[in-house]
Scaffold this active site. Sequence first.
Site, PDB file in Angstrom:
ATOM      1  N   GLU A   1      45.205  -3.879  48.197  1.00  0.00           N
ATOM      2  CA  GLU A   1      46.082  -4.016  46.758  1.00  0.00           C
ATOM      3  C   GLU A   1      46.891  -2.916  46.588  1.00  0.00           C
ATOM      4  O   GLU A   1      47.928  -3.180  45.776  1.00  0.00           O
ATOM      5  CB  GLU A   1      44.669  -3.929  45.846  1.00  0.00           C
ATOM      6  CG  GLU A   1      43.928  -4.965  45.865  1.00  0.00           C
ATOM      7  CD  GLU A   1      44.614  -6.508  45.580  1.00  0.00           C
ATOM      8  OE1 GLU A   1      45.553  -6.665  44.928  1.00  0.00           O
ATOM      9  OE2 GLU A   1      44.157  -7.477  46.294  1.00  0.00           O
TER      10      GLU A   1
ATOM     11  N   SER B   1     -11.010 -31.359  15.719  1.00  0.00           N
ATOM     12  CA  SER B   1     -12.476 -30.534  15.368  1.00  0.00           C
ATOM     13  C   SER B   1     -12.153 -28.996  15.563  1.00  0.00           C
ATOM     14  O   SER B   1     -13.200 -28.425  15.294  1.00  0.00           O
ATOM     15  CB  SER B   1     -13.541 -30.723  16.505  1.00  0.00           C
ATOM     16  OG  SER B   1     -14.137 -32.346  16.150  1.00  0.00           O
TER      17      SER B   1
END
Length: 819
Positions: free
Chosen positions: A64, A442
Amino acid sequence: MAAYFYVLPDLPDVSTLKNVQLQTPLRIYSSDGKLISQFGEKRRIPLKLDEVPKPLLQAFIATEDARFYEHGGIDPVGVLRAALVMLTTGEKKQGASTITMQVARNFFLTRDKTIIRKVKEIFISYHIEELLTKDEILELYVNRIYLGQRAYGVGAAAQVYFGKDVKDLTLSEMSMIAGLPKAPSTLNPITSPSRALARRNLVLMRMNEVGYISQAEYQAALQEPLIAKYHGAEIDLYAPYISEMARDYMVQKYGEEEAYTNGYNVYTTISSDIQLKAQQALRNNVYAYDERHGYRGPAAVLWTNEKLDLIEIKNELAKVASVQELNPAAVISITGQQANVITANGETKVLTWDGLKWARKFITDKRQDSVPKSAADILKVGERIWIRDNGQYLQLSQVPEVASATVSLDPQNGAIRSLVGGYSFSQSQYNRVTQAKRQLGSNIKPFIYAAALEKGFTLATLINNAPINQPDISQGTAWRPKNSPDIYGGPTRLRVGLAQSINVMSVRAMRHVGLDATIAELIKFGFDPNDLPRNESIALGSSSVTPLQVATAFNVFANGGFLIEPFYIDRVEDAYANVIEKANPTLACKPSQNVNQALVSNNPMTFGETSTLPSEPITQCFGQTGRYAPQIISEQTAFLITEALKSVIWGGGDWSHGTGWQGTAWRAAKLIKRHDIAGKTGTTNESRDTWFSGFSPIITSTFWVGFDDHGRQLGRTAWNANGEPDQITGAEAGAKTAGPGWNEFMNSVLKGTPEIISAPPEGIVSVRIDLATGKLTRKTDYTSAFEYFISGTEPKEYTSETQDENSLFIDAPADDLFQ
């Protein structure tokens, strides 16, 4: 100079780069550091420059910006070279952007190709070079640069393409990553492998040309194959319901933008080990229910006459995603009691009779066809089916229609240790643990009896187990509760009534307390008053509650009477590991209470919802700092209910003399085989909801099973999962439907931990009673047993053969008990 003054008003403040915060995703972890989930569009793993391998930095520079350390932000040599190439070829073959210019563009500008943007880019680059060192610029670059597949920076790219930490990359892999900034999409090794390979080779050539690598290294790297594939976030623990809860919390508190980009790390209270066991127990239990009710047929038919070829079969199966352990397969042949199938990867497998024989044809939730005799009774060639490995053999399966949820809590501080909001998050994101309000059945009874104990009843109080002849007409219709099964045994001790879940006894206990007082008691346990009906059906669980509320309420018995707040976030850290939120739990102890060393030393779990710290936090309660939880029932009442809930599992009496009796959860005793567990089954009318909730001294858990469609009943089956006649009961109920999930979970969690037998607290006495009357006795045979009482409530009279029935009851009006 004129260009500079023209763009000067629009130039950004480059000094912000000194304190730049890179956008990083939100990560959710378990209490033991396992990554559960990651949220955010950008994947980034910020690194210091010295954490990036030198060859990778050199690869970027060589490709680059070879003169990066020589220019001042703009490379005149590079600009001239690019211009010369364009003049001679007519094409833009070489870029002139430096690494500094790319940083300027990435942080401050768009990628629009305009002259004004380029001018701004140049001047910003000069400012950056004045403000930052070359190494600081390079560090920003390798962390900010977009490298495809939502990966920003080299740390994320290493994970996305190779599933590695950046330090473990080979030279070839580093070169591939360094070649991506030019065109992350078209040079991507996943979408364009040939272009990525050519680009990698170019990067290696440049590294060799500038002297970063030797000729031998260059040639060796060229020979290395480029093997890249997409790697998602490295999830260690798949727990989607809790991660979604944590994600929603962070978004609600910080907003989406900040939550998803600031790099927060959220550490939940979930134990990875306990969570995995909860998930597996829930799935196994759902599979068992589903198989009891029969086979609903193939998922699809791929062919009937003309068989597809192997490639076509694989393509068809590849269209179907797996669901949990269930994988798609195609039936290719059937012989006798076995079938051959092909999987999505083209592998041929055999389904033996062990994996097929359960598949009676489903008719309704209450009816199944007869047991099959051969594989042809079940399958046809060309069908697409589901298969799973159950750990012993390959099994025909199907995606369950029934729903389930489970959650477990730490009794001492309310930390959520596991949470499973459904069978499959991919099928339904509905979190039944926190969102589904279902009738409790229950499971309500321990709270009814706790209120009765605080109104003068004892575990030995006799309550009449007989039909109720005086109905509740408060709702305009006569409500006459019945037992299930519809059997009545006359005067029965409270302990037995709870252990055997006798309906009429619960109603009579509630009448003794009073409806208003019962509702007040339930509110104390954390139930929402808006969900509590103001009629006697409340005694049998007509209230609608969430599994998390149920577990929180049962935790009160497990910890000695304290209502602790459940929480699931232990702490939140920022991107730099600074703690910005810390849990401040409510703790199950009194201000004067010392740490219970016995429980702490035997607790194998780590302690771990986030709240505002009080000005004066308490200290050293169970080894933690937090807030005192309110004590809503006495320690003595909590102990007595726990003892009765142990009888739900272990039963009582003397089997050798024919007086033994079972609790409704006897299956738990057979599997878990330890006496420090307590629990309660729960079933609603017509078996629309089933529950099992219980605890040990170190963990509380609840399991719920039902259909998301509230009107659909769980039904019944005349067969068990092995295709054999069910000798016990065909009806689905708490013990049979939800209980096995709880049993498997608790058995696996508690395995290898010491049994903790809790000593009676101060204020509890034990006396020998006559089992028939609940009064004192001098006998020591099978007709008697020791029972616990709160001091002062123990019976004062000895039993006598001449006493009449009404004298057997303690401190309870006759009409309340016998009506």
